[in-house]
Design an enzyme around this catalytic site. Structure first.
Site, PDB file in Angstrom:
ATOM      1  N   ASN A 266      56.480  67.623  36.905  1.00 39.83           N
ATOM      2  CA  ASN A 266      55.168  67.444  37.047  1.00 39.83           C
ATOM      3  C   ASN A 266      55.330  66.501  38.181  1.00 39.83           C
ATOM      4  O   ASN A 266      55.845  65.607  38.226  1.00 39.83           O
ATOM      5  CB  ASN A 266      54.658  66.626  35.953  1.00 39.83           C
ATOM      6  CG  ASN A 266      53.749  65.595  36.155  1.00 39.83           C
ATOM      7  OD1 ASN A 266      53.376  65.670  36.755  1.00 39.83           O
ATOM      8  ND2 ASN A 266      54.097  64.912  35.185  1.00 39.83           N
TER       9      ASN A 266
ATOM     10  N   GLY B 191      60.286  58.229  32.883  1.00 39.86           N
ATOM     11  CA  GLY B 191      60.213  57.971  34.259  1.00 39.86           C
ATOM     12  C   GLY B 191      61.112  56.466  34.220  1.00 39.86           C
ATOM     13  O   GLY B 191      61.508  56.172  35.053  1.00 39.86           O
TER      14      GLY B 191
ATOM     15  N   HIS C  15      49.072  63.717  28.884  1.00 41.11           N
ATOM     16  CA  HIS C  15      50.588  63.032  29.164  1.00 41.11           C
ATOM     17  C   HIS C  15      49.748  61.784  29.171  1.00 41.11           C
ATOM     18  O   HIS C  15      49.195  61.576  29.530  1.00 41.11           O
ATOM     19  CB  HIS C  15      50.727  63.349  31.064  1.00 41.11           C
ATOM     20  CG  HIS C  15      51.941  62.676  31.279  1.00 41.11           C
ATOM     21  ND1 HIS C  15      52.304  61.540  31.695  1.00 41.11           N
ATOM     22  CD2 HIS C  15      53.094  64.090  31.540  1.00 41.11           C
ATOM     23  CE1 HIS C  15      53.281  61.315  32.244  1.00 41.11           C
ATOM     24  NE2 HIS C  15      54.158  62.439  32.137  1.00 41.11           N
TER      25      HIS C  15
ATOM     26  N   LYS D  22      52.953  64.693  39.363  1.00 40.13           N
ATOM     27  CA  LYS D  22      52.262  63.821  39.370  1.00 40.13           C
ATOM     28  C   LYS D  22      51.171  62.858  41.279  1.00 40.13           C
ATOM     29  O   LYS D  22      50.513  63.860  41.710  1.00 40.13           O
ATOM     30  CB  LYS D  22      53.048  62.168  39.333  1.00 40.13           C
ATOM     31  CG  LYS D  22      54.004  62.201  37.339  1.00 40.13           C
ATOM     32  CD  LYS D  22      54.554  61.652  37.016  1.00 40.13           C
ATOM     33  CE  LYS D  22      55.265  61.934  36.340  1.00 40.13           C
ATOM     34  NZ  LYS D  22      55.835  60.564  35.050  1.00 40.13           N
TER      35      LYS D  22
ATOM     36  N   GLU E 278      57.480  64.114  24.924  1.00 41.77           N
ATOM     37  CA  GLU E 278      57.734  63.286  26.300  1.00 41.77           C
ATOM     38  C   GLU E 278      57.729  62.093  25.305  1.00 41.77           C
ATOM     39  O   GLU E 278      56.608  61.088  24.900  1.00 41.77           O
ATOM     40  CB  GLU E 278      56.282  63.054  26.736  1.00 41.77           C
ATOM     41  CG  GLU E 278      56.725  64.398  27.993  1.00 41.77           C
ATOM     42  CD  GLU E 278      56.250  64.796  29.296  1.00 41.77           C
ATOM     43  OE1 GLU E 278      57.320  64.507  29.779  1.00 41.77           O
ATOM     44  OE2 GLU E 278      55.349  63.916  29.495  1.00 41.77           O
TER      45      GLU E 278
ATOM     46  N   SER F 268      62.739  61.401  32.284  1.00 40.22           N
ATOM     47  CA  SER F 268      64.245  61.067  33.307  1.00 40.22           C
ATOM     48  C   SER F 268      65.345  62.172  32.676  1.00 40.22           C
ATOM     49  O   SER F 268      66.478  62.578  32.436  1.00 40.22           O
ATOM     50  CB  SER F 268      64.685  60.099  32.058  1.00 40.22           C
ATOM     51  OG  SER F 268      64.256  59.131  32.534  1.00 40.22           O
TER      52      SER F 268
ATOM     53  N   GLU G  51      50.146  59.124  30.912  1.00 41.33           N
ATOM     54  CA  GLU G  51      50.024  58.071  32.136  1.00 41.33           C
ATOM     55  C   GLU G  51      48.311  58.379  32.185  1.00 41.33           C
ATOM     56  O   GLU G  51      48.044  57.427  32.857  1.00 41.33           O
ATOM     57  CB  GLU G  51      50.482  58.802  32.999  1.00 41.33           C
ATOM     58  CG  GLU G  51      52.253  58.180  33.311  1.00 41.33           C
ATOM     59  CD  GLU G  51      53.147  58.948  34.248  1.00 41.33           C
ATOM     60  OE1 GLU G  51      52.619  59.577  35.173  1.00 41.33           O
ATOM     61  OE2 GLU G  51      54.165  58.924  33.893  1.00 41.33           O
TER      62      GLU G  51
END
Ligand code: PGA
Length: 250
Positions: free
Chosen positions: A9, A172, A94, A11, A166, A212, A96
């Protein structure tokens, strides 16, 4: 046997030139299809990346979609457009977007339905916040997100869903779930899918871990019986850090 699936991904990183270069290096580095591999570049580079990896073992995914097939939706992309751009996958939900942009479960459910009906495979992301884990709500959160996001899917639609577990606190942050934490969550997710869609669907469901993942922790996580791959953020931005993760899966 479920085939491992590693997706990168990207991003909102890469330029047109760097995305094409990265896609080329990944495609050159994946020499067989023992592991399914996808890269998910930013929307403006989807077509260029799809052209570059054409004929290789690497597939392309978008990072989001709308649930309508077309319409007055400024700034959005339909599943049909993503398919037309040469993609096989689309990431939906996701954290985010789910948490960062407050995308509601109802929309995510519509997106999963629309994407899978159009013929894309949806990489549907779920995961708990740190506060939820610390207050023993992980399983309740995962069950809720699965029930809401996959509500009303037909057998055909569910066959085009990949799940990505996730934990939000691991994305991250450099904090990776322990292999045991990942296995526990994945086993719970598989069991829950079994209750909703039957054991056959549960046994075939690909459940990626994300948060991560790096070359040095991938192997331990990917060894867990219910971990079928990884959704990789930071480490997917360089072929030198992404290819070893694919290696670890094979
Ligand atoms: P990360 O991102 O690997 O950089 O933690 C994972 C993701 O957001 O899918």
């Amino acid at each position: 046997m479920r085939k491992k699936f590693i997706a990168g991904n990207w991003k909102m990183y890469t330029s047109k030139a760097s995305s094409v270069a990265l896609a080329k290096s990944v495609a050159e580095g994946v020499k067989d299809d023992r592991v399914s591999v996808a890269v998910c570049p930013p929307a403006p580079w989807l077509v260029a990346v799809a052209e570059i990896v054409k004929g290789s073992f690497v597939h392309v995914g978008a990072q989001n979609c709308h649930y309508a097939s077309e319409g007055a939706f400024t700034g959005d992309m339909s599943p049909q457009m993503i398919l037309d751009a040469g993609c096989r996958y689309v990431i939906i939900g996701h954290s985010e977007r789910r948490h960062g942009l407050a995308e509601p479960d109802l929309f995510l459910n519509r997106k999963v339905k629309a994407a899978t009906s159009a013929g894309l495979t949806a990489i549907f992301c779920i995961g708990e916040l740190l506060a939820e884990r610390e207050t023993q709500q992980t399983e309740a959160v995962l069950a809720f997100q699965l029930d809401a996001g996959l509500s009303g899917l037909t057998a055909e639609q569910i066959s085009r869903v990949v799940l990505a577990y996730e934990p939000v606190w691991a994305i991250g942050t450099g904090k990776v779930a322990t292999p045991q934490q990942a296995q526990e969550a994945h086993a719970f997710i598989r069991q829950h899918i079994g209750k909703r869609f039957g054991n056959d669907v549960a046994q075939q469901m690909i459940i990626q871990y994300g948060g991560s993942v790096k070359a040095d922790n991938a192997q331990e996580i990917l060894k867990q019986p219910d971990v079928d791959g990884a959704l990789v953020g930071g480490a997917s931005l360089k072929a030198e850090t992404f290819l070893p993760i694919i290696q670890a899966a094979s």
